[in-house]
Write an enzyme that holds these catalytic residues in place. Structure first.
Site, mmCIF file in Angstrom:
data_model
loop_
_atom_site.group_PDB
_atom_site.id
_atom_site.type_symbol
_atom_site.label_atom_id
_atom_site.label_comp_id
_atom_site.label_asym_id
_atom_site.label_seq_id
_atom_site.Cartn_x
_atom_site.Cartn_y
_atom_site.Cartn_z
ATOM 1 C CB CYS A 40 -0.920 0.019 1.214
ATOM 2 S SG CYS A 40 -0.025 0.041 2.770
ATOM 3 C CG ASP A 42 -0.355 3.106 4.232
ATOM 4 O OD1 ASP A 42 -0.440 3.918 3.299
ATOM 5 O OD2 ASP A 42 -1.335 2.552 4.750
ATOM 6 C CB CYS A 109 -2.296 -1.863 9.092
ATOM 7 S SG CYS A 109 -3.406 -2.083 7.685
#
Ligand code: FES
Length: 134
Positions: A40, A42, A109
């Site tokens: 992603c 991030d 995450c």
């Protein structure tokens, strides 16, 4: 950042996402670790000030989803005043548990906080090693 439906998250995640603790730069950090999720994109940067082998202060900068920001924020709370040996023993799941769990699709995450912590502690040990006069 695209808005995301927060209903799947625990109250703790929503609280730390909306009111992050210890966000920002730690100017006198002596341990810094970063991690980036290759899928992603991030990113988290964790900064620690360690004295007498205990983490006295922790701050973070995270660009990411609510789960990434909440686990980053919670990580700084959990780590503050923790001995570095105890910090080194923390696993990704500890951060997931600390925020009251994450939706299955968001478990990955929490890797950011765990990986950034690992790198920060390695950075600290390397700096300490470099400072030795042997
Ligand atoms: Fe990228 Fe959560 S979607 S860390």
């Amino acid at each position: 950042m695209p808005s995301e439906d927060l209903r799947a998250y625990s109250d703790i995640v929503i609280d730390h996402f909306q009111h992050p603790r210890n966000a920002g730069v730690l100017d006198d950090a002596n341990a810094v670790g970063e991690d980036r999720n290759p899928v992603c994109g991030d990113h988290m940067r964790l900064m620690l000030r360690i004295e007498d082998d205990a983490i006295r202060e922790a701050r973070f900068q995270t660009r990411g989803c609510p789960a990434a920001i909440a686990t980053s924020s919670m990580a700084t709370v959990v780590l503050t005043n923790m001995h570095i040996d105890d910090a080194a023993a923390l696993k990704r799941q500890d951060f997931v548990d600390a925020v009251g769990g994450l939706p299955k699709a968001k478990i990955h995450c929490s890797v950011l906080a765990a990986a950034a912590l690992k790198r920060a502690l390695t950075d600290y040990r390397e700096r300490a090693g470099a400072g030795r006069s042997e």
